[in-house]
Design a protein around this motif. Structure first.
Motif: not given
Length: 261
Positions: A1-13
């Protein structure tokens, strides 16, 4: 899992949700099917109009790249493999590398070793492998541009959605409460367009480009290693050549890892 992508989406929302909470905006304003429709369906339409079908077939694979870590050789793996191949070639000759070809999974490296074993000239090896790298870069650039195009069009579609909303608001011109509510809802399309464009699609395109650059750098390391083996450089010299293309901090890290093994 590319955590930075998932984390970026979560932080964005989270940033949007937090702003709404601080500004005491009701989440019910997002119950606006028209806004979602014009942004997401409209964005799909712009992509369909911008790219041929053969390019769009790779969208699923692109999302996989964005959300998963690619399984590929690291700089350390490449250096260690090249040093081992160089040692074998120096001891047993270049033809001895033919037995190593089937053990290698990377098709780019496998092709290069076969050319070295066949006695192909260094200029020919360079031309062929650099052409392959260039073709890969162009392919990656086209793939990334799918998302960058979506990021460019989505905010404009948000403006279009807002215009639709304002037109609808004018139908309630005699009722100021309903009109105010309709105007507020009209700008949901603008929020969605800006958010998807600048928090999702454009960053996705950037991440694909960064991943492509990393892959290109690894392939050039492989190319340099192959040419070094062909020239008959010592394993030590080959290692130093490959380390030289890396940042100083990375050189020290790899050197320490190689010593500890």
């Amino acid at each position: 899992m590319e955590l930075t992508t998932l984390l970026g989406i979560i932080v964005g929302f989270t940033s949007v949700i937090g702003a709404m909470i601080f500004k005491h905006i009701s989440f019910t304003v997002f119950l606006n099917p028209a806004a979602f429709f014009v942004i997401f369906v409209g964005t799909v339409a712009t992509i369909l109009n911008s790219f041929p079908g053969e390019n769009l077939k790779s969208i699923g694979a692109l999302f996989k790249i964005l959300f998963t870590k690619q399984e590929r050789m690291s700089e350390l793996d490449i250096i260690e493999l090249m040093v081992n191949l160089s040692t074998t070639a120096r001891k047993e000759g270049l033809l001895s590398l033919e037995s190593k070809v089937e053990e290698i999974e990377d098709p780019f490296l496998k092709k290069g070793i076969r050319m070295v074993v066949d006695g192909t000239g260094d200029e020919v090896i360079t031309d062929i492998l650099e052409s392959e790298i260039s073709a890969m870069e162009k392919r990656h650039e086209t793939n990334a541009s799918i998302f960058s195009s979506a990021g460019m069009y989505a905010p404009t579609l948000g403006v279009l959605g807002a215009v639709f909303g304002l037109i609808a608001a004018m139908s309630h011109i005699d009722d100021t409460d309903k009109m105010a509510e309709a105007i507020a809802a009209a700008f949901i399309a603008t929020i969605l367009g800006i958010f998807t464009g600048y928090v999702l699609w454009n960053p996705f395109a950037k991440k694909l480009k960064v991943k492509s650059q990393a892959e290109v750098a690894l392939k050039y390391m492989i190319l340099e290693g192959l040419l070094s083996i062909q020239r008959g450089d010592s394993p030590f010299m080959l290692k130093e050549r490959l380390l030289a293309v890396l940042p100083a901090s990375k050189q020290e890290q790899i050197a320490e890892e190689m010593k500890s093994e």
